[in-house]
Design a protein around this motif. Structure first.
Motif, mmCIF file in Angstrom:
data_model
loop_
_atom_site.group_PDB
_atom_site.id
_atom_site.type_symbol
_atom_site.label_atom_id
_atom_site.label_comp_id
_atom_site.label_asym_id
_atom_site.label_seq_id
_atom_site.Cartn_x
_atom_site.Cartn_y
_atom_site.Cartn_z
ATOM 1 N N THR A 125 0.868 -1.170 0.000
ATOM 2 C CA THR A 125 0.000 0.000 0.000
ATOM 3 C C THR A 125 0.897 1.210 0.000
ATOM 4 N N PRO A 126 0.420 2.375 -0.389
ATOM 5 C CA PRO A 126 1.277 3.561 -0.415
ATOM 6 C C PRO A 126 1.903 3.831 0.954
ATOM 7 N N GLU A 185 -0.184 7.221 4.961
ATOM 8 C CA GLU A 185 -1.294 8.015 4.453
ATOM 9 C C GLU A 185 -1.035 9.506 4.690
ATOM 10 N N GLN A 220 -3.937 8.356 -7.622
ATOM 11 C CA GLN A 220 -4.533 9.428 -6.829
ATOM 12 C C GLN A 220 -3.882 9.568 -5.470
ATOM 13 N N TRP A 221 -3.490 8.451 -4.865
ATOM 14 C CA TRP A 221 -2.881 8.543 -3.532
ATOM 15 C C TRP A 221 -1.596 9.369 -3.563
ATOM 16 N N ASP A 260 -2.548 13.047 -3.763
ATOM 17 C CA ASP A 260 -3.033 13.501 -2.459
ATOM 18 C C ASP A 260 -1.889 13.705 -1.474
ATOM 19 N N LYS A 261 -0.962 12.805 -1.508
ATOM 20 C CA LYS A 261 0.172 12.868 -0.579
ATOM 21 C C LYS A 261 1.155 13.971 -0.962
ATOM 22 N N ASP A 291 7.463 3.741 -1.059
ATOM 23 C CA ASP A 291 6.727 3.712 -2.316
ATOM 24 C C ASP A 291 7.540 3.116 -3.459
ATOM 25 N N ASN A 336 0.897 -0.547 -5.779
ATOM 26 C CA ASN A 336 0.716 0.904 -5.645
ATOM 27 C C ASN A 336 0.623 1.625 -6.995
#
Length: 300
Positions: free
Chosen positions: A24-25, A28, A49-50, A53-54, A116, A257
């Motif tokens: 997972t990324p 969060e 998108q994650w 957002d990050k 990541d 990811n």
């Protein structure tokens, strides 16, 4: 067999280990903090998108000069910071380097979502491509570094048999030592003993303390070691007859990811613009450059 002494700085090196899991990324984002992405970057819209957002990507790193040298204040110098700055321009988000202790921790950390991606360079294999997307941007050959005071012990190819060799556990050099051992046995000589250690610095210390006879690194990393410690070491590069081959070295991102395809496009852009070859020439990496970035080349 030709004896090598210090010359201009090249570099290279590292590899991997099969780990299973799901990614997972990394961490969060804090919803109260604004993202720092730059939408004008060529590939910003293609980021998952994650990542938008990050606003920041966390790349794992280990102590692997000259790619990554961890200074006393914790800052990272070497090839990676400049390479990642080029990626930032393509992606439109910042890249932070989080230093880990060795490749196994890096691979585990990516699969758990702590990191990541990892710039590598890491040898890509079928097993690794099952869990990670691989973007190949380098090749390599293995060299054996020994104390200059022991030059008389390493005058021929046969002298690279029946000795103790340190290397980074799970690295491409470990597989190259195995190939060297096959040659040694076929020539009627003893195989070597591989001593796996956590990082390159540990392998150098093992040679300096004479715990082992030589250390295995990529040729460009060997040149860097000699450049930084004059009149201390010499090295020999593994020959084709001894099983040397051109290995594909990549940056990795967990498949889950969805960052791998975007990193591949970023590398394609760097190749097409000429930035890649300029970068390789600046750092003396021409001898390990590839003609084009490859994406999951083992599994397609």
């Amino acid at each position: 067999m030709r004896l090598h002494r210090p010359m201009a700085l090249f570099t290279l090196g590292a590899a991997g280990l099969l780990l299973a899991g799901c990614a997972t990324p990394a961490e969060e984002p804090d919803p109260t903090e604004p993202a720092t992405g730059t939408a004008e970057a060529p590939l910003y819209d293609e980021l998952p998108q994650w990542a938008k957002d990050k606003g920041t990507l966390t790349f794992a790193g280990d102590s692997h000069p000259p790619y990554r040298t961890v200074e006393e204040d914790g800052s990272v110098t070497g090839i990676d910071p400049e390479f990642q700055a080029m990626l930032e321009e393509q992606l439109g988000v910042d890249i932070e380097i989080d230093i880990a202790s060795g490749l196994p921790a890096i691979l585990t950390g990516m699969l758990s979502g702590r990191y990541d991606a990892f710039n590598g360079p890491v040898r890509t294999t079928e097993e690794r491509e099952a869990d990670f997307d691989a973007v190949v941007w380098l090749t390599t050959r293995t060299s054996y570094v020994f104390l200059e005071s022991r030059e008389d012990d390493f005058e021929s190819e046969e002298d690279l048999c029946g000795i103790q060799i340190s290397g980074v556990t799970g690295s491409v050099t470990e597989t190259q030592v195995a190939a060297l051992n096959d040659w040694c046995v076929s020539e009627g000589m003893e195989a070597n003993t591989f001593v796996g250690l956590a990082d390159t610095n540990s392998t150098i210390l093992a040679v300096q303390s004479e715990r082992v006879d030589a250390l295995a690194v990529t040729e460009t990393a060997a040149i860097d070691i000699l450049d930084k410690t004059p009149d201390t070491f010499a090295y020999h590069t593994q020959s084709d007859a001894q099983g040397a081959g051109v290995d594909l070295l990549a940056m990795f991102a967990p498949k889950d990811n969805e960052l791998g395809p975007v990193l591949h496009k970023a590398m394609q852009n760097l190749f097409e613009s000429g930035q890649y070859i300029e970068f390789m020439e600046k750092w003396g990496l021409e001898n390990v450059a590839v003609d084009e970035p490859l994406y999951n080349p083992v599994t397609g």
